[in-house]
Design a protein around this motif. Sequence first.
Motif, PDB file in Angstrom:
ATOM      1  N   ALA A 151      20.974  90.268  44.983  1.00  0.00           N
ATOM      2  CA  ALA A 151      19.755  90.117  45.972  1.00  0.00           C
ATOM      3  C   ALA A 151      18.871  88.916  45.595  1.00  0.00           C
ATOM      4  CB  ALA A 151      18.891  91.070  46.310  1.00  0.00           C
ATOM      5  N   ALA A 152      18.712  89.039  44.152  1.00  0.00           N
ATOM      6  CA  ALA A 152      17.957  87.921  43.656  1.00  0.00           C
ATOM      7  C   ALA A 152      18.723  86.351  43.802  1.00  0.00           C
ATOM      8  CB  ALA A 152      18.014  88.118  42.159  1.00  0.00           C
ATOM      9  N   PHE A 153      19.989  86.467  43.723  1.00  0.00           N
ATOM     10  CA  PHE A 153      20.506  85.040  43.843  1.00  0.00           C
ATOM     11  C   PHE A 153      20.599  84.739  45.058  1.00  0.00           C
ATOM     12  CE2 PHE A 153      24.370  82.329  44.703  1.00  0.00           C
ATOM     13  CZ  PHE A 153      24.155  81.440  43.535  1.00  0.00           C
ATOM     14  N   THR A 154      20.707  85.472  46.217  1.00  0.00           N
ATOM     15  CA  THR A 154      20.692  85.211  47.476  1.00  0.00           C
ATOM     16  C   THR A 154      19.177  85.288  48.267  1.00  0.00           C
ATOM     17  OG1 THR A 154      21.040  87.338  48.208  1.00  0.00           O
ATOM     18  CG2 THR A 154      22.723  85.740  47.919  1.00  0.00           C
ATOM     19  N   GLY A 155      18.276  85.533  47.480  1.00  0.00           N
ATOM     20  CA  GLY A 155      16.856  85.534  47.828  1.00  0.00           C
ATOM     21  C   GLY A 155      16.651  86.857  48.925  1.00  0.00           C
ATOM     22  N   VAL A 156      17.195  87.954  48.746  1.00  0.00           N
ATOM     23  CA  VAL A 156      16.991  89.056  49.525  1.00  0.00           C
ATOM     24  C   VAL A 156      16.267  90.013  48.749  1.00  0.00           C
ATOM     25  CG1 VAL A 156      18.423  90.858  50.669  1.00  0.00           C
ATOM     26  CG2 VAL A 156      19.324  88.633  50.769  1.00  0.00           C
ATOM     27  N   ASN A 157      15.485  90.771  49.726  1.00  0.00           N
ATOM     28  CA  ASN A 157      14.627  91.595  49.445  1.00  0.00           C
ATOM     29  C   ASN A 157      15.424  93.002  49.742  1.00  0.00           C
ATOM     30  OD1 ASN A 157      12.719  93.866  49.124  1.00  0.00           O
ATOM     31  ND2 ASN A 157      10.954  92.718  49.988  1.00  0.00           N
ATOM     32  N   LEU A 158      15.650  93.824  48.592  1.00  0.00           N
ATOM     33  CA  LEU A 158      16.475  94.915  48.919  1.00  0.00           C
ATOM     34  C   LEU A 158      15.935  96.142  49.666  1.00  0.00           C
ATOM     35  CD1 LEU A 158      18.313  95.932  45.599  1.00  0.00           C
ATOM     36  CD2 LEU A 158      19.336  95.088  47.564  1.00  0.00           C
ATOM     37  N   SER A 159      14.460  95.952  49.715  1.00  0.00           N
ATOM     38  CA  SER A 159      13.805  97.103  50.700  1.00  0.00           C
ATOM     39  C   SER A 159      14.077  96.756  52.034  1.00  0.00           C
ATOM     40  CB  SER A 159      12.479  97.046  50.279  1.00  0.00           C
ATOM     41  OG  SER A 159      11.731  95.992  50.652  1.00  0.00           O
ATOM     42  N   THR A 160      14.385  95.551  52.488  1.00  0.00           N
ATOM     43  CA  THR A 160      14.713  95.149  53.951  1.00  0.00           C
ATOM     44  C   THR A 160      16.246  95.219  54.392  1.00  0.00           C
ATOM     45  OG1 THR A 160      15.011  92.839  53.404  1.00  0.00           O
ATOM     46  CG2 THR A 160      12.673  93.521  53.570  1.00  0.00           C
ATOM     47  N   VAL A 161      16.863  95.755  53.570  1.00  0.00           N
ATOM     48  CA  VAL A 161      18.458  95.530  53.832  1.00  0.00           C
ATOM     49  C   VAL A 161      18.602  96.883  55.121  1.00  0.00           C
ATOM     50  CG1 VAL A 161      19.223  94.591  52.100  1.00  0.00           C
ATOM     51  CG2 VAL A 161      19.314  97.245  52.090  1.00  0.00           C
ATOM     52  N   ALA A 162      19.541  96.653  55.776  1.00  0.00           N
ATOM     53  CA  ALA A 162      20.061  97.652  56.916  1.00  0.00           C
ATOM     54  C   ALA A 162      21.490  97.963  56.818  1.00  0.00           C
ATOM     55  CB  ALA A 162      19.679  97.089  58.154  1.00  0.00           C
ATOM     56  N   GLN A 163      21.728  99.178  57.397  1.00  0.00           N
ATOM     57  CA  GLN A 163      23.199  99.465  57.504  1.00  0.00           C
ATOM     58  C   GLN A 163      23.919  98.500  58.084  1.00  0.00           C
ATOM     59  OE1 GLN A 163      23.978 102.710  56.705  1.00  0.00           O
ATOM     60  NE2 GLN A 163      25.237 103.622  58.288  1.00  0.00           N
ATOM     61  N   ASN A 164      25.129  98.223  57.372  1.00  0.00           N
ATOM     62  CA  ASN A 164      26.035  97.292  57.396  1.00  0.00           C
ATOM     63  C   ASN A 164      25.998  95.987  56.948  1.00  0.00           C
ATOM     64  OD1 ASN A 164      28.648  98.821  58.569  1.00  0.00           O
ATOM     65  ND2 ASN A 164      27.346  99.416  60.319  1.00  0.00           N
ATOM     66  N   ASP A 165      24.772  95.689  56.601  1.00  0.00           N
ATOM     67  CA  ASP A 165      24.402  94.481  55.972  1.00  0.00           C
ATOM     68  C   ASP A 165      25.361  93.901  54.717  1.00  0.00           C
ATOM     69  OD1 ASP A 165      22.449  94.051  57.901  1.00  0.00           O
ATOM     70  OD2 ASP A 165      21.004  94.294  56.372  1.00  0.00           O
ATOM     71  N   TYR A 166      25.849  93.127  54.467  1.00  0.00           N
ATOM     72  CA  TYR A 166      26.709  92.748  53.279  1.00  0.00           C
ATOM     73  C   TYR A 166      26.533  91.542  52.567  1.00  0.00           C
ATOM     74  CZ  TYR A 166      29.275  90.209  56.836  1.00  0.00           C
ATOM     75  OH  TYR A 166      29.674  89.258  57.706  1.00  0.00           O
ATOM     76  N   ARG A 200      38.124  86.044  50.743  1.00  0.00           N
ATOM     77  CA  ARG A 200      36.686  86.563  50.405  1.00  0.00           C
ATOM     78  C   ARG A 200      36.718  88.146  49.911  1.00  0.00           C
ATOM     79  NH1 ARG A 200      36.313  87.550  56.370  1.00  0.00           N
ATOM     80  NH2 ARG A 200      37.945  89.209  56.680  1.00  0.00           N
ATOM     81  N   VAL A 201      35.898  88.495  49.509  1.00  0.00           N
ATOM     82  CA  VAL A 201      35.561  89.965  49.042  1.00  0.00           C
ATOM     83  C   VAL A 201      34.045  90.176  49.037  1.00  0.00           C
ATOM     84  CG1 VAL A 201      35.303  89.357  46.774  1.00  0.00           C
ATOM     85  CG2 VAL A 201      36.243  91.574  47.401  1.00  0.00           C
ATOM     86  N   GLY A 202      33.999  91.483  49.470  1.00  0.00           N
ATOM     87  CA  GLY A 202      32.426  91.912  49.853  1.00  0.00           C
ATOM     88  C   GLY A 202      31.981  93.250  49.396  1.00  0.00           C
ATOM     89  N   VAL A 203      30.946  93.264  49.571  1.00  0.00           N
ATOM     90  CA  VAL A 203      30.196  94.740  49.319  1.00  0.00           C
ATOM     91  C   VAL A 203      29.081  95.142  50.246  1.00  0.00           C
ATOM     92  CG1 VAL A 203      28.474  93.787  47.522  1.00  0.00           C
ATOM     93  CG2 VAL A 203      28.812  96.342  47.572  1.00  0.00           C
ATOM     94  N   ARG A 204      29.537  96.099  50.938  1.00  0.00           N
ATOM     95  CA  ARG A 204      28.549  96.589  52.264  1.00  0.00           C
ATOM     96  C   ARG A 204      27.451  97.697  51.892  1.00  0.00           C
ATOM     97  NH1 ARG A 204      29.529  95.296  57.675  1.00  0.00           N
ATOM     98  NH2 ARG A 204      31.638  94.453  57.190  1.00  0.00           N
ATOM     99  N   PHE A 205      26.329  97.710  52.431  1.00  0.00           N
ATOM    100  CA  PHE A 205      25.292  98.484  52.653  1.00  0.00           C
ATOM    101  C   PHE A 205      25.679  99.540  53.632  1.00  0.00           C
ATOM    102  CE2 PHE A 205      23.160  94.980  50.886  1.00  0.00           C
ATOM    103  CZ  PHE A 205      22.554  95.525  49.501  1.00  0.00           C
ATOM    104  N   ARG A 206      25.622 100.970  52.933  1.00  0.00           N
ATOM    105  CA  ARG A 206      25.889 102.147  53.937  1.00  0.00           C
ATOM    106  C   ARG A 206      25.198 103.285  53.352  1.00  0.00           C
ATOM    107  NH1 ARG A 206      28.905 101.983  58.708  1.00  0.00           N
ATOM    108  NH2 ARG A 206      28.511 104.338  58.229  1.00  0.00           N
ATOM    109  N   ARG A 207      25.007 104.269  54.362  1.00  0.00           N
ATOM    110  CA  ARG A 207      24.456 105.567  53.730  1.00  0.00           C
ATOM    111  C   ARG A 207      25.340 106.550  54.015  1.00  0.00           C
ATOM    112  NH1 ARG A 207      18.793 105.356  53.824  1.00  0.00           N
ATOM    113  NH2 ARG A 207      17.584 103.924  54.895  1.00  0.00           N
TER     114      ARG A 207
END
Length: 208
Positions: A151-166, A200-207
Motif C-alpha cells: 500500500a505504501a509503495f502504490t500510495g493506497v490507503n488500506l482503509s479504503t480497499v474493497a472486496q476483490n481489489d488487488y 504477472r502474479v497478484g494478491v487480492r483482497f477478500r473477506r
Amino acid sequence: MKKIILYFSLLLVVGLDACKTEDYVWENWSYTAVPLVAVNIAKSALPTVSTANTSFFDMGATNLATQEFEYTLKWEGFGKEEVTSIDVYLGFNKAAATGNPAYPIVLSQPGGIYPSVTQYPLPSRVGTSDKLYETVTQFPKTFTVTAAQLAAFTGVNLSTVAQNDYFLFKFMLNLKDGRRIAGYQENVCDEARGEVGDCRVGVRFRRK
C-alpha cells in the motif's frame, strides 16, 4: 514417372514462392525466455491453489496491514535464450463491478488442476499506473511483502480497499541479446490454461 512428379512439385513450390507479394511480421519469429513464479500459498491469509498464481489478504482481519504475500521469481529460456535481468512492476487495481473470479477458486474440470477462469484481466500490459518495483539480476528471487508495504509503495490507503481489489506484479525480461520482452497475452500467461510463462502474479483482497 517419379522424376516427372518431382519436377512438377518443384515447379509448384517455386511458383508459389514467386507469387508471394507481402511479408508478415509473424514470419520473422525468434525464440524468447519467459518469467516463472511460484506463490507461497502457506502465506496466503485465505486458502488458495498454487496454479492460480494468486494469494489473498483477509480484509476482515485485524492484522490486515501485516499479512504477507510471498512469491519466488525465476525464468526459463528453454536452452535458446538467456535473461540478464527482469524488471518487476507493481500496481494497485480496483475491482471491476462485475466479472470478478469466484472465491473459493473454482478448478476446471476434467482435471481439477487449473482455475476455471483467469484470475486477473488479460492482456496484462505494464501501464502508466504501474511503478518499477525492482530490477532483479539474481535468480531465483523471493519477494516477501506485507499489505502495508504494498500500500505504501502504490500510495493506497488500506482503509479504503474493497472486496476483490488487488495488487499485481508484472514482469519485463531483458535478454542477453539486448531484446526487452513483455509477455502479456493469453498465449503466455493465462492461469486458466496453464500457459508456459507467468507474466504477472497478484494478491487480492477478500473477506472470509
